[in-house]
Write an enzyme that holds these catalytic residues in place. Structure first.
Site, PDB file in Angstrom:
ATOM      1  N   THR A  18       0.837  -1.216   0.000  1.00 28.76           N
ATOM      2  CA  THR A  18       0.000   0.000   0.000  1.00 28.76           C
ATOM      3  C   THR A  18       0.863   1.254   0.000  1.00 28.76           C
ATOM      4  OG1 THR A  18      -1.560  -1.215   1.407  1.00 28.76           O
ATOM      5  CG2 THR A  18      -1.927   1.131   1.177  1.00 28.76           C
ATOM      6  N   ARG A  22       7.740  -2.672   3.296  1.00 27.03           N
ATOM      7  CA  ARG A  22       7.949  -2.732   4.752  1.00 27.03           C
ATOM      8  C   ARG A  22       8.269  -4.151   5.175  1.00 27.03           C
ATOM      9  NH1 ARG A  22       3.092   1.296   6.809  1.00 27.03           N
ATOM     10  NH2 ARG A  22       3.483   2.768   5.129  1.00 27.03           N
ATOM     11  N   SER A 113       6.382   3.979   8.645  1.00 28.31           N
ATOM     12  CA  SER A 113       5.229   4.814   9.006  1.00 28.31           C
ATOM     13  C   SER A 113       4.634   4.496  10.373  1.00 28.31           C
ATOM     14  CB  SER A 113       4.190   4.685   7.907  1.00 28.31           C
ATOM     15  OG  SER A 113       3.223   5.661   8.072  1.00 28.31           O
ATOM     16  N   HIS A 114       3.407   3.987  10.396  1.00 22.09           N
ATOM     17  CA  HIS A 114       2.722   3.768  11.672  1.00 22.09           C
ATOM     18  C   HIS A 114       3.099   2.430  12.306  1.00 22.09           C
ATOM     19  CE1 HIS A 114       0.372   1.621   8.706  1.00 22.09           C
ATOM     20  NE2 HIS A 114      -0.124   0.892   9.681  1.00 22.09           N
ATOM     21  N   LYS A 126      10.061   4.159   0.916  1.00 18.15           N
ATOM     22  CA  LYS A 126       9.062   4.617  -0.067  1.00 18.15           C
ATOM     23  C   LYS A 126       9.771   5.501  -1.079  1.00 18.15           C
ATOM     24  CE  LYS A 126       5.940   6.940   2.640  1.00 18.15           C
ATOM     25  NZ  LYS A 126       4.663   7.596   2.980  1.00 18.15           N
ATOM     26  N   ASP A 277       1.932  10.173  13.532  1.00 18.09           N
ATOM     27  CA  ASP A 277       2.526   8.837  13.472  1.00 18.09           C
ATOM     28  C   ASP A 277       4.034   8.873  13.229  1.00 18.09           C
ATOM     29  OD1 ASP A 277       2.516   9.578  10.787  1.00 18.09           O
ATOM     30  OD2 ASP A 277       2.135   7.555  10.074  1.00 18.09           O
ATOM     31  N   ASP A 279       6.073   8.702  10.680  1.00 20.18           N
ATOM     32  CA  ASP A 279       6.659   9.564   9.649  1.00 20.18           C
ATOM     33  C   ASP A 279       5.897  10.877   9.462  1.00 20.18           C
ATOM     34  OD1 ASP A 279       4.474   8.213   8.573  1.00 20.18           O
ATOM     35  OD2 ASP A 279       5.270   8.270   6.537  1.00 20.18           O
ATOM     36  N   ASP A 281       2.715  11.675   8.715  1.00 22.94           N
ATOM     37  CA  ASP A 281       1.655  11.943   7.738  1.00 22.94           C
ATOM     38  C   ASP A 281       0.251  11.650   8.290  1.00 22.94           C
ATOM     39  OD1 ASP A 281       1.990   9.215   7.680  1.00 22.94           O
ATOM     40  OD2 ASP A 281       2.366   9.058   5.529  1.00 22.94           O
ATOM     41  N   ARG A 282       0.164  11.028   9.475  1.00 27.24           N
ATOM     42  CA  ARG A 282      -1.165  10.790  10.060  1.00 27.24           C
ATOM     43  C   ARG A 282      -1.427  11.762  11.202  1.00 27.24           C
ATOM     44  NH1 ARG A 282      -2.623   4.440  10.382  1.00 27.24           N
ATOM     45  NH2 ARG A 282      -1.834   3.874   8.329  1.00 27.24           N
ATOM     46  N   THR A 344      -7.829   2.256  -1.125  1.00 28.07           N
ATOM     47  CA  THR A 344      -7.011   2.626   0.036  1.00 28.07           C
ATOM     48  C   THR A 344      -5.573   2.917  -0.384  1.00 28.07           C
ATOM     49  OG1 THR A 344      -8.360   1.341   1.531  1.00 28.07           O
ATOM     50  CG2 THR A 344      -6.086   1.709   2.201  1.00 28.07           C
ATOM     51  N   GLU A 363      -8.473   9.728   4.563  1.00 26.84           N
ATOM     52  CA  GLU A 363      -8.746   8.314   4.771  1.00 26.84           C
ATOM     53  C   GLU A 363      -9.180   8.097   6.221  1.00 26.84           C
ATOM     54  OE1 GLU A 363      -6.230   5.424   2.336  1.00 26.84           O
ATOM     55  OE2 GLU A 363      -4.729   6.786   3.158  1.00 26.84           O
ATOM     56  N   GLU A 364      -9.911   7.006   6.424  1.00 30.76           N
ATOM     57  CA  GLU A 364     -10.347   6.664   7.776  1.00 30.76           C
ATOM     58  C   GLU A 364      -9.175   6.342   8.691  1.00 30.76           C
ATOM     59  OE1 GLU A 364      -9.793   3.356   9.059  1.00 30.76           O
ATOM     60  OE2 GLU A 364      -8.783   3.038   7.141  1.00 30.76           O
ATOM     61  N   SER A 365      -8.022   6.020   8.094  1.00 21.91           N
ATOM     62  CA  SER A 365      -6.851   5.591   8.856  1.00 21.91           C
ATOM     63  C   SER A 365      -6.036   6.784   9.362  1.00 21.91           C
ATOM     64  CB  SER A 365      -5.985   4.688   7.987  1.00 21.91           C
ATOM     65  OG  SER A 365      -5.644   5.372   6.796  1.00 21.91           O
ATOM     66  N   LYS A 376      -0.064  12.716   2.512  1.00 26.36           N
ATOM     67  CA  LYS A 376      -0.899  13.150   3.619  1.00 26.36           C
ATOM     68  C   LYS A 376      -0.011  13.850   4.647  1.00 26.36           C
ATOM     69  CE  LYS A 376      -1.213   8.526   5.785  1.00 26.36           C
ATOM     70  NZ  LYS A 376      -0.929   7.468   4.810  1.00 26.36           N
ATOM     71  N   ARG A 496      -8.983  -6.168   7.673  1.00 30.11           N
ATOM     72  CA  ARG A 496      -9.625  -4.967   8.217  1.00 30.11           C
ATOM     73  C   ARG A 496     -11.100  -5.001   7.851  1.00 30.11           C
ATOM     74  NH1 ARG A 496      -5.152  -2.164   9.805  1.00 30.11           N
ATOM     75  NH2 ARG A 496      -3.477  -1.782   8.300  1.00 30.11           N
TER      76      ARG A 496
HETATM   77  C1  VG1 Z   1      -2.906   1.497   5.838  1.00 27.13           C
HETATM   78  C2  VG1 Z   1      -4.168   2.330   5.814  1.00 27.13           C
HETATM   79  C3  VG1 Z   1      -4.185   3.222   4.586  1.00 27.13           C
HETATM   80  C4  VG1 Z   1      -2.915   4.081   4.548  1.00 27.13           C
HETATM   81  C5  VG1 Z   1      -1.699   3.179   4.612  1.00 27.13           C
HETATM   82  C6  VG1 Z   1      -0.408   3.966   4.703  1.00 27.13           C
HETATM   83  O1  VG1 Z   1      -2.899   0.622   4.733  1.00 27.13           O
HETATM   84  O2  VG1 Z   1      -5.311   1.506   5.830  1.00 27.13           O
HETATM   85  O3  VG1 Z   1      -5.344   4.016   4.619  1.00 27.13           O
HETATM   86  O4  VG1 Z   1      -2.868   4.848   3.365  1.00 27.13           O
HETATM   87  O5  VG1 Z   1      -1.762   2.349   5.776  1.00 27.13           O
HETATM   88  O6  VG1 Z   1      -0.381   4.822   5.802  1.00 27.13           O
HETATM   89  P1  VG1 Z   1      -3.315  -0.929   4.829  1.00 27.13           P
HETATM   90  O7  VG1 Z   1      -3.099  -1.472   3.452  1.00 27.13           O
HETATM   91  O8  VG1 Z   1      -2.468  -1.517   5.901  1.00 27.13           O
HETATM   92  O9  VG1 Z   1      -4.752  -0.930   5.249  1.00 27.13           O
HETATM   93  V1  VG1 Z   1       1.096   5.243   6.520  1.00 27.13           V
HETATM   94  O10 VG1 Z   1       0.841   6.477   7.558  1.00 27.13           O
HETATM   95  O11 VG1 Z   1       1.460   3.751   7.278  1.00 27.13           O
HETATM   96  O12 VG1 Z   1       2.098   5.519   5.236  1.00 27.13           O
HETATM   97 CO    CO Z   2       2.564   7.384   8.075  1.00 28.83          CO
END
Ligand code: VG1
Ligand code: CO
Length: 540
Positions: A18, A22, A113-114, A126, A277, A279, A281-282, A344, A363-365, A376, A496
């Site tokens: 996505t 990672r 990221s998160h 990335k 988060d 990096d 972006d959240r 997503t 996004e909801e995330s 983001k 999810r």
């Molecule tokens: C998750 C979230 C998605 C977000 C992605 C990257 O992906 O659901 O909305 O864009 O993380 O966010 P997945 O495929 O695990 O559902 V970040 O802040 O980790 O770059």
């Molecule tokens: Co992030």
């Protein structure tokens, strides 16, 4: 200094997901693992000789060593100039901004990221293209293909570059510019938002705390909120990026930032809080005893952002990812603003933002952003809220109830089943997909299935198609279930499930409103049969 072609063997697990690639730190630290990925990225592209590359990372474990590897391979591949954040630090949105600011060929950000950090945590990489957007699927597919067969990488044999001080250095024929990671980003924020108005809000006694979760936004938030906007020292907490994020899981949501939720539930809580988060972006938005879901936050931003000077007459449209609730759909319909629904992942927003089809997306995330950068942006979203609060002179809770009074409330919750057996999860999704044609009309408790689909998407600009992007089940009473598999995990699979239901009344108990939707889903999906567990590992 010598440039040599170093022989290597491909790894078969180097698949971009996505958001980048990672893996566990231990996987990334295998011999030539990172070297293979970086060289595969460069081998998949052309025309970067002599050009500028931006490089940074979120400071997690292995960042310091990995940055040196990236610099040496990039120099060996012929980049003319590399701009890198001091200490090897950059947030994802700051990297995106630096790419366009410096007309760079692209940028590499080292982050998972998160995902958790530390020696036993995750690492990642990335690539953002020259417009500052995450590499599109067509390009990440090339990275993946190349990584499968790579047999050499280019290497510049040289001492490590000193990254602790800003300034120009030389690495072979490449100029390395070590810059302050914060300044350019902070300048951009001052152009977008009314800092005077936010300062006035703070001076009026409005209290605010920002939790950087021991991750990359610490230095950004300290400078912006404490130095530029005059908040008292200490208003930004967990402000020093640490390799293991001080054992916090740097995902700003009520589960992983529970300490902040608890703080905001206390009687002496500040008026407003935000967290970000790994990096940067959240974002998560909280007020006194109040958590604002990212889906509602996107709806509120859609309502009010067009009134801020920077966005006035330049507000083209909004996009949300498919699993995000349709709270924003109600606002765009009411305000006659175009709305797009994408799969997503932020990479699907880039073309819409750049072609001026949209100005805002989310996004909801816990992600939101605008066309100021094509990633983001957590601090941007926080400042957007502060600017809106200052301009409307309303409290966060008032903005939320205004929204719910106008459009009803979309109750929303996500259940994650983390680290489950990947094959079992695939079977569950396949079986659900097979049920799609026969679901409409079936009754589950008080709910009837109205429609069901396997979500696919055609990019309106490139016409590229993405199929199999999750399954949507629309039920009566404006209820909805979405199921998809995560593309960012590093262990097994993560299922999810996203549940939502609209009610006119906005004071109901969310658990009660959503219980029939969750029950319908568990009957349809037969989760316990496929996954051998019946309780989610995270409820967000
Ligand atoms: C998750 C979230 C998605 C977000 C992605 C990257 O992906 O659901 O909305 O864009 O993380 O966010 P997945 O495929 O695990 O559902 V970040 O802040 O980790 O770059
Ligand atoms: Co992030």
């Amino acid at each position: 200094m010598d440039i040599t072609a170093v022989k290597t063997e491909p790894y078969q697990d180097q698949k971009f997901g996505t958001s980048g690639l990672r893996r566990r730190v231990s996987v990334f630290m295998q011999k030539n693992y990172l070297q293979n990925v970086v060289q595969s990225i460069f081998d998949s592209m052309e025309g970067f000789e002599g050009k500028t590359l931006i490089v940074g990372g979120d400071g997690r474990y292995f960042n310091d060593k990995a940055i040196q590897i990236v610099l040496k391979i990039a120099a060996a591949n012929g980049f003319g100039r590399i701009i890198v954040g001091k200490n090897g630090w950059l947030s994802t949105p700051a990297l995106s901004h630096l790419i366009t600011l410096n007309e760079a060929f692209g940028g590499i950000i080292l982050t998972a990221s998160h995902n958790p950090g530390g020696k036993d945590g995750d690492f990642g990489i990335k690539f953002d293209t020259s417009n500052g957007a995450p590499a599109p699927v067509s390009l990440t597919n090339k990275f993946t293909q190349r990584a499968k067969i790579i047999d050499r990488f280019w290497w510049l044999d040289a001492p490590d570059v000193e990254l602790g001080n800003t300034g120009k250095k030389q690495l072979g024929n490449t100029t390395i510019e070590v810059i302050d990671p914060v300044l350019d980003y902070a300048n951009m924020m001052q152009k977008i938002f009314n800092f005077k108005a936010i300062k006035k809000l703070f001076n009026s006694g409005f209290t605010f705390t920002f939790d950087a979760m021991n991750a990359i936004t610490g230095p950004y938030a300290k400078y912006i909120f404490e130095e530029l906007l005059g908040l008292p020292q200490g208003s930004v907490v967990h402000a020093v990026p640490l390799p293991d994020f001080g054992h916090l899981h740097p995902d700003p949501n009520p589960v992983y930032a529970k300490h902040l939720v608890d703080r905001m539930n206390a009687d002496d809580a500040p008026d407003f809080a935000a967290a970000s988060d790994g990096d940067g972006d959240r974002y998560m938005i909280l007020s006194k005893k109040l958590f604002i879901t990212p889906s509602d936050s996107l709806a509120i931003l859609t309502e009010h952002l067009p009134n801020l000077a920077y966005y006035k007459n330049k507000f083209y449209g909004v996009a949300r990812s498919m699993p995000t609730s349709n709270a924003v759909d109600k606002v765009t319909k009411r305000k006659k603003i175009p709305l797009y629904v994408t799969p997503t992942g932020w990479k699907y927003f880039g073309n819409l933002l750049q072609s001026k089809k949209i100005t805002l997306c989310g996004e909801e995330s816990f992600g939101a952003g605008s066309n100021h950068v094509l990633e983001k942006d957590g601090i941007w979203a926080t400042l957007a809220w502060l600017n809106i609060l200052a301009q409307t002179n309303k409290k966060p809770a008032e903005l939320l109830t205004d929204l719910w009074q106008k459009d009803g409330r979309i109750y929303y919750i996500r259940h994650d089943y983390e680290n489950v057996n990947a094959e079992n999860a695939r079977h569950l999704m396949d079986s659900l997909g097979a049920q799609v044609p026969t679901l409409p009309g079936q009754q589950f408790g008080c709910l009837t299935v109205k429609s069901a689909e396997i979500f696919s998407y055609e990019d309106p600009i490139t016409k590229e198609r993405e199929s199999n992007q999750g399954i949507v089940i629309n039920l009566s009473k404006e209820a909805r279930v979405v199921a998809r598999l995560s593309g960012t995990g590093t262990m097994g699979a993560t299922l999810r499930l996203y549940f939502s239901r609209k009610e006119k009344s906005y004071t109901d108990n969310p658990d009660e409103v959503l219980a029939p939707v969750i029950l319908a889903a568990s009957t349809i999906l037969q989760i316990s049969k496929y996954l051998e567990i019946d309780v989610p590992t995270a409820i967000i």
